[in-house]
Design an enzyme around this catalytic site. Structure first.
Site, short mmCIF file in Angstrom:
data_model
loop_
_atom_site.label_atom_id
_atom_site.label_comp_id
_atom_site.label_asym_id
_atom_site.label_seq_id
_atom_site.Cartn_x
_atom_site.Cartn_y
_atom_site.Cartn_z
N TRP A 1 0.86 -1.19 0.00
CA TRP A 1 0.00 0.00 0.00
C TRP A 1 0.90 1.24 0.00
O TRP A 1 1.95 1.26 0.69
CB TRP A 1 -0.91 0.03 1.24
CG TRP A 1 -2.30 -0.48 0.97
CD1 TRP A 1 -3.43 0.26 0.79
CD2 TRP A 1 -2.71 -1.86 0.86
NE1 TRP A 1 -4.51 -0.56 0.58
CE2 TRP A 1 -4.09 -1.87 0.60
CE3 TRP A 1 -2.04 -3.07 0.92
CZ2 TRP A 1 -4.83 -3.04 0.43
CZ3 TRP A 1 -2.75 -4.26 0.74
CH2 TRP A 1 -4.13 -4.22 0.50
N TRP B 1 0.76 4.72 1.00
CA TRP B 1 1.22 5.55 2.13
C TRP B 1 1.77 4.69 3.26
O TRP B 1 2.65 5.11 4.00
CB TRP B 1 0.21 6.60 2.57
CG TRP B 1 -1.10 6.19 3.21
CD1 TRP B 1 -1.80 5.05 3.01
CD2 TRP B 1 -1.87 6.98 4.14
NE1 TRP B 1 -2.96 5.07 3.75
CE2 TRP B 1 -3.03 6.24 4.45
CE3 TRP B 1 -1.71 8.22 4.72
CZ2 TRP B 1 -4.01 6.72 5.33
CZ3 TRP B 1 -2.69 8.70 5.59
CH2 TRP B 1 -3.81 7.96 5.89
N ASP B 2 1.28 3.45 3.37
CA ASP B 2 1.85 2.55 4.37
C ASP B 2 3.34 2.36 4.12
O ASP B 2 4.15 2.40 5.05
CB ASP B 2 1.16 1.18 4.31
CG ASP B 2 -0.32 1.27 4.68
OD1 ASP B 2 -1.10 1.74 3.84
OD2 ASP B 2 -0.68 0.89 5.81
N GLY C 1 -7.46 7.31 2.09
CA GLY C 1 -6.89 6.49 3.16
C GLY C 1 -7.89 6.29 4.30
O GLY C 1 -7.76 5.37 5.09
N ASP D 1 -11.09 5.24 4.58
CA ASP D 1 -12.11 4.61 3.72
C ASP D 1 -13.56 4.90 4.08
O ASP D 1 -14.35 5.29 3.23
CB ASP D 1 -11.94 3.09 3.73
CG ASP D 1 -10.56 2.65 3.30
OD1 ASP D 1 -9.66 3.49 3.14
OD2 ASP D 1 -10.39 1.43 3.13
N ARG E 1 -15.16 -2.97 10.92
CA ARG E 1 -14.94 -2.75 9.48
C ARG E 1 -16.08 -1.92 8.89
O ARG E 1 -17.10 -1.71 9.53
CB ARG E 1 -14.86 -4.11 8.77
CG ARG E 1 -13.64 -4.94 9.10
CD ARG E 1 -12.34 -4.33 8.60
NE ARG E 1 -12.34 -4.12 7.17
CZ ARG E 1 -11.40 -3.43 6.50
NH1 ARG E 1 -10.39 -2.87 7.14
NH2 ARG E 1 -11.48 -3.26 5.20
N TRP F 1 -12.46 4.00 10.33
CA TRP F 1 -12.20 5.45 10.28
C TRP F 1 -13.38 6.27 10.82
O TRP F 1 -13.51 7.45 10.51
CB TRP F 1 -11.85 5.87 8.85
CG TRP F 1 -10.44 5.46 8.51
CD1 TRP F 1 -10.06 4.33 7.85
CD2 TRP F 1 -9.22 6.16 8.84
NE1 TRP F 1 -8.67 4.28 7.76
CE2 TRP F 1 -8.14 5.38 8.34
CE3 TRP F 1 -8.94 7.35 9.50
CZ2 TRP F 1 -6.80 5.76 8.48
CZ3 TRP F 1 -7.60 7.73 9.65
CH2 TRP F 1 -6.56 6.95 9.14
N GLU G 1 -3.79 -1.93 14.27
CA GLU G 1 -4.11 -1.00 13.18
C GLU G 1 -4.74 0.28 13.75
O GLU G 1 -4.42 1.38 13.31
CB GLU G 1 -5.06 -1.71 12.21
CG GLU G 1 -5.33 -0.96 10.92
CD GLU G 1 -6.30 -1.70 10.01
OE1 GLU G 1 -6.79 -2.79 10.38
OE2 GLU G 1 -6.56 -1.17 8.91
C1 DGY Z 1 -9.22 -2.15 2.37
O1 DGY Z 1 -9.23 -3.21 1.73
O2 DGY Z 1 -10.01 -1.95 3.29
C2 DGY Z 1 -8.22 -1.11 2.05
O3 DGY Z 1 -8.25 -0.10 3.01
C3 DGY Z 1 -8.40 -0.53 0.68
O4 DGY Z 1 -7.36 0.38 0.47
#
Ligand code: DGY
Length: 434
Positions: free
Chosen positions: A34, A36-37, A169, A171, A204, A363, A406
Site C-alpha cells: 500500500w 502511504w503505508d 486512506g 475509507d 470494518r 475510520w 491497526e
Molecule cells: C481495504 O481493503 O479496506 C483497504 O483499506 C483498501 O485500500
C-alpha cells in the site's frame, strides 16, 4: 516494557511482515503493498536498515503509471485471498497505466515528505550514496506531484480531487456519507468481501459503504481509468483537506529536495503559491473555526469534523490564529476530541460530537498512530510542544498496552483491526529513535 523493548518488538513486526522489497501493512488483512503505508514503513526502516528502506521506496515507485500516478495497492505477483484481486481493477494494458499489477487509485501523497525527513537525517552521514538515491527517485516524485496537480484538477485551482474514498486512506470516514448516499449501487459486479475474515465486522466498514466502494471501482474500470473521464464522470469527487494538506507539505519538501540536487524549483513555487491562494477560501469555515472538506460534485462544503481538519498544521498552511482556534476550540475540547468522561486517549479520528462517531469502527472514530504522529508534528511547528508530547505519549501507551494494532478504541485503548500493523511499528521506531 522499556523503550528499548518496544523498539525491538517494532523491528520484529517489520521483519515478520517483510515480503522482500516491500512491506504489507498486515500479512493477513492487507497482504500486498500500500502506497502511504510503505512511505511510513520506509521511515521506520531508515533508522536501522537504510538499504531496505530504499528498496521499499523503489518497489513502490516501480509501480508508477506512465502518466505519473503512483497507485494505492501494488500486487507484485503475490498470491493472496485479498479482495479486490489484481485483475478486478482492469488496469493492465492501458496506454497510461504501469507494468506492475495495481489498483486504479492513488493514496495520500506522504512519500516525498518522508524522503525529505530521511534526507535531513542521512545526507551528512551517507553523502553521495544518499544523493544518488535521491537523484534516482526525484523525477518520479516530481511526475506524481505533477499528475496530482493536473490530472486531478477539476476546477483550475490545482487542488487535487479524490475519486474514491480509498484514495483518502480514511475509507469509511463520515466525511463521505452524504456523497455515498447519493449513489445507488446498481449492476454491481459479483464480489465477496474478505476483509471481515480476519477482523471483526464491527470494526470494518458497513456493507452499504462497501457496496459503494465496489460500485465506484466498477465506474473507474468502465471509464478505463482515463483521468479526464474520471473527473467528468465519477459520482464521487471530493477535495479533501487532509489530502490537499499532505500535497502542499510534500510540494514544499520536494522543493527542498530539488534545491539539494541543484534542480529547478519554479514549478513547485507555482504549486505552493497557488495552493496558498485558494486553500482558505475553499476549506476554512471561520464561524466554526475549522477546516471542512469540499464536495466538488455538488460544490458544497462537507460539514463534518474529523482528524483531517488538523492536517493544515502538518502542512504549515494554518495561520497562527487558525492554529490557536483549532487547538482551543476542537483539539482541547473534551466534547469533541480531548480526553474526558467518554474518551481517554488522543485522538479520536472523528469528533465525538458527530452523529456517525463510532469508537471501534475503522475510520469512524478509533485512534490511528499515523494521524497522531502527523498532528503532533504539526503542533510542534506552531509551538504547541507540550500538547504534541501528549499525542506521542498516548500513542506509545496504546502500543504498550495493546500491541502494534491497526487502530485503537479511544475510550479504553482496546486494540482493533489488524494486529502486527506495519505503520504502527514503523512510527514507534520513528518516535523513539529520531
Ligand atoms: C481495504 O481493503 O479496506 C483497504 O483499506 C483498501 O485500500
Amino acid at each position: 516494557m522499556t523503550t528499548d523493548d518496544l523498539i525491538t518488538q517494532a523491528k520484529q513486526v517489520l521483519r515478520c511482515n517483510d515480503a522482500g522489497d516491500f512491506t504489507p501493512p498486515s500479512s493477513t488483512q492487507y497482504p500486498h503493498q500500500w502506497n502511504w503505508d510503505s512511505a511510513f514503513v520506509a521511515l521506520g526502516l531508515s533508522h536501522f536498515d537504510l538499504p531496505r528502506a530504499q528498496a521499499e521506496v523503489r518497489s513502490l515507485l516501480r509501480a508508477q503509471w506512465r502518466d505519473g500516478m503512483v497507485p494505492h495497492i501494488i500486487y507484485h505477483e503475490r498470491a493472496s485471498d485479498y479482495f479486490p484481486p489484481p485483475d478486478f481493477w482492469q488496469t493492465q494494458n492501458l496506454p497510461h497505466t504501469g507494468a506492475v499489477a495495481s489498483s486504479g487509485l492513488t493514496q495520500p501523497p506522504v512519500l516525498t515528505s518522508v524522503i525529505r525527513t530521511m534526507h535531513e537525517r542521512l545526507v551528512s552521514a551517507h553523502g553521495s550514496q544518499w544523493l544518488n538515491f535521491l537523484r534516482e527517485v526525484f523525477p518520479r516524485l516530481l511526475a506524481w506531484h505533477r499528475w496530482l496537480h493536473t490530472a486531478r484538477d477539476a476546477d483550475g485551482t490545482g487542488l487535487p480531487c479524490i475519486i474514491h474514498p480509498w484514495e483518502s486512506g480514511m475509507d469509511n470516514s463520515p466525511l463521505w456519507a452524504t456523497a455515498l448516499d447519493r449513489i445507488t449501487p446498481t449492476d454491481l459486479p459479483p464480489f465477496k468481501r474478505r476483509d471481515t475474515i480476519y477482523v471483526s465486522p464491527d470494526e470494518r466498514p458497513l456493507m452499504p459503504d462497501y457496496e459503494r466502494f465496489v460500485y465506484l471501482i466498477d465506474q473507474g474500470r468502465r471509464l478505463r481509468w482515463e483521468p479526464r473521464a474520471l473527473l467528468e464522470r465519477m459520482p464521487f469527487l471530493i477535495q479533501d483537506v487532509m489530502f490537499c494538506s499532505f500535497l502542499f507539505r510534500a510540494d514544499a519538501d520536494l522543493r527542498a529536495l530539488a534545491l539539494a540536487l541543484g534542480e529547478e524549483t519554479r514549478e513547485m513555487d507555482d504549486w505552493l503559491a497557488r495552493t496558498r491562494r485558494v486553500f482558505d477560501a475553499r476549506f476554512w469555515d471561520n464561524a466554526r473555526g475549522i477546516y471542512l472538506d469540499y464536495d466538488a460534485r455538488t460544490r458544497t462544503p462537507i460539514p463534518v469534523s474529523t482528524c483531517a481538519a488538523f492536517m493544515p498544521l502538518f502542512a504549515g498552511l494554518a495561520s497562527e490564529t487558525q492554529a490557536a482556534r483549532l487547538v482551543a476550540e476542537h483539539l482541547n475540547n473534551p466534547a469533541e476530541y480531548a480526553p474526558g468522561t467518554d474518551s481517554k486517549y488522543r485522538l479520536p479520528s472523528v469528533s465525538k460530537r458527530e452523529p456517525d462517531y463510532s469508537p471501534r469502527r475503522y475510520w469512524c472514530g478509533p485512534v490511528w498512530i499515523n494521524m497522531n504522529w502527523q498532528i503532533a508534528d504539526g503542533l510542534r511547528r506552531y509551538g504547541f510542544d507540550a500538547l504534541a508530547q501528549e499525542f506521542d505519549a498516548d500513542s506509545l501507551a496504546l502500543m504498550q498496552q495493546s500491541g502494534f494494532r491497526e487502530y485503537y478504541d479511544p475510550r479504553d485503548g482496546t486494540g482493533c483491526g489488524a494486529p502486527q500493523f506495519s505503520w504502527s511499528a514503523a512510527l514507534t521506531i520513528e518516535m523513539l529513535a529520531a
